[in-house]
Every structure is written in C-alpha cells, then in structure tokens.
Design a protein around this motif. Structure first.
Motif, PDB file in Angstrom:
ATOM      1  N   ALA A  68      31.167  37.476  36.569  1.00  0.00           N
ATOM      2  CA  ALA A  68      30.578  37.554  37.908  1.00  0.00           C
ATOM      3  C   ALA A  68      31.261  36.566  38.855  1.00  0.00           C
ATOM      4  CB  ALA A  68      29.075  37.283  37.840  1.00  0.00           C
ATOM      5  N   LEU A  69      31.588  35.394  38.347  1.00  0.00           N
ATOM      6  CA  LEU A  69      32.276  34.385  39.149  1.00  0.00           C
ATOM      7  C   LEU A  69      33.671  34.870  39.532  1.00  0.00           C
ATOM      8  CD1 LEU A  69      31.664  31.555  40.248  1.00  0.00           C
ATOM      9  CD2 LEU A  69      32.668  30.620  38.162  1.00  0.00           C
ATOM     10  N   ARG A  70      34.343  35.532  38.602  1.00  0.00           N
ATOM     11  CA  ARG A  70      35.663  36.105  38.887  1.00  0.00           C
ATOM     12  C   ARG A  70      35.546  37.165  39.985  1.00  0.00           C
ATOM     13  NH1 ARG A  70      38.478  40.679  37.369  1.00  0.00           N
ATOM     14  NH2 ARG A  70      40.753  40.421  37.341  1.00  0.00           N
ATOM     15  N   ALA A  71      34.549  38.019  39.902  1.00  0.00           N
ATOM     16  CA  ALA A  71      34.342  39.046  40.925  1.00  0.00           C
ATOM     17  C   ALA A  71      34.067  38.411  42.283  1.00  0.00           C
ATOM     18  CB  ALA A  71      33.199  39.974  40.515  1.00  0.00           C
ATOM     19  N   ARG A  72      33.284  37.351  42.284  1.00  0.00           N
ATOM     20  CA  ARG A  72      32.998  36.630  43.531  1.00  0.00           C
ATOM     21  C   ARG A  72      34.278  36.033  44.103  1.00  0.00           C
ATOM     22  NH1 ARG A  72      29.649  31.005  43.943  1.00  0.00           N
ATOM     23  NH2 ARG A  72      30.296  30.522  46.063  1.00  0.00           N
ATOM     24  N   ALA A  73      35.105  35.454  43.245  1.00  0.00           N
ATOM     25  CA  ALA A  73      36.369  34.858  43.694  1.00  0.00           C
ATOM     26  C   ALA A  73      37.262  35.902  44.366  1.00  0.00           C
ATOM     27  CB  ALA A  73      37.094  34.200  42.516  1.00  0.00           C
ATOM     28  N   THR A  79      40.276  31.075  44.366  1.00  0.00           N
ATOM     29  CA  THR A  79      40.866  31.106  43.035  1.00  0.00           C
ATOM     30  C   THR A  79      39.945  30.440  42.023  1.00  0.00           C
ATOM     31  OG1 THR A  79      43.073  31.007  43.998  1.00  0.00           O
ATOM     32  CG2 THR A  79      42.886  30.408  41.671  1.00  0.00           C
ATOM     33  N   LEU A  80      39.790  31.071  40.883  1.00  0.00           N
ATOM     34  CA  LEU A  80      39.006  30.512  39.780  1.00  0.00           C
ATOM     35  C   LEU A  80      39.950  30.118  38.659  1.00  0.00           C
ATOM     36  CD1 LEU A  80      36.380  29.936  38.189  1.00  0.00           C
ATOM     37  CD2 LEU A  80      36.402  32.362  37.519  1.00  0.00           C
ATOM     38  N   GLU A  81      39.818  28.887  38.207  1.00  0.00           N
ATOM     39  CA  GLU A  81      40.603  28.387  37.079  1.00  0.00           C
ATOM     40  C   GLU A  81      39.653  27.809  36.035  1.00  0.00           C
ATOM     41  OE1 GLU A  81      43.494  24.565  36.363  1.00  0.00           O
ATOM     42  OE2 GLU A  81      43.767  25.698  38.215  1.00  0.00           O
ATOM     43  N   LEU A  82      39.818  28.196  34.792  1.00  0.00           N
ATOM     44  CA  LEU A  82      39.011  27.657  33.698  1.00  0.00           C
ATOM     45  C   LEU A  82      39.834  26.586  32.999  1.00  0.00           C
ATOM     46  CD1 LEU A  82      37.626  30.971  32.146  1.00  0.00           C
ATOM     47  CD2 LEU A  82      36.685  29.613  34.038  1.00  0.00           C
TER      48      LEU A  82
END
Length: 111
Positions: A68-73, A79-82
């Motif tokens: 869901a966080l990726r979709a929001r990004a 950008t989302l980085e883990l």
C-alpha cells in the motif's frame, strides 16, 4: 515481542528525505500504529527511507502495508526505499515474489 515493545521513530533528514525507523514486530497488531504515523507525512517529491533494521518480524500484514505504501508513493510521486530489511523480511518478499517491487538498501546514509 509485545505491542508495547513496538516503536516508530520519524527523522526528517532534509527537505528531500525522511527516515522512519521501526523497532519490533510489524504484524496485525502493530501495523495500524505504523500506518497512522506514515499517514501524517507529506512526502511529495521526497524519498522515504523505511529503516527495518530493528524490526524483528514482518508478517503478511506488514507486506500489505508495504504494498500500500508503494502504491501511495507511485500515486503521490515520491520514492520509497526499504533499508536494512532483516533476513526474515527478505524471505517474505522472496516467497511472495515482491522483492523486485522495492528499492532495498543495506543502510541509509546520514543526511
């Protein structure tokens, strides 16, 4: 790990980057706490580093939050980085064939 051992710390590193560090199990009981913190962040045009180095368990609820966080990004253009995903969490990503959907790093640099 009990819910009271769970913690989320937000560090605004710069106007381009924010780091959210998670301690403890990310599961059905703790995901709502994580989501409530993430929902307060204005990340448009920034990079969010989700530091999982102190997380002890990533359950299927955690995977749901990450997706869901990726979709929001994507929708909000950030950008989302883990960072520092523990072995068990990497195993979940591999089993579900979702590792390729995320940017993974061993550590996040100080900003």
């Amino acid at each position: 790990m009990r819910v009271h051992d769970f913690a989320v710390e937000v560090t605004e590193q710069s106007t381009e980057r924010a780091v959210v560090s998670v301690t403890g199990d990310i599961d059905y009981h703790t995901c709502p706490m994580l989501v409530s913190v993430l929902d307060t962040l204005d990340l448009s045009g920034r990079t969010l580093v989700l530091d999982l180095g102190r997380s002890t368990f990533l359950g299927t609820s955690a995977l749901h939050v990450l997706l869901a966080l990726r979709a929001r990004a994507i929708a909000e253009e950030w950008t989302l980085e883990l960072a520092d995903v523990p072995h068990q969490g990497q195993h979940v990503l591999d089993l579900t064939e979702t590792r390729c959907l995320f940017i993974l790093s061993d550590a996040h640099p100080a900003g």
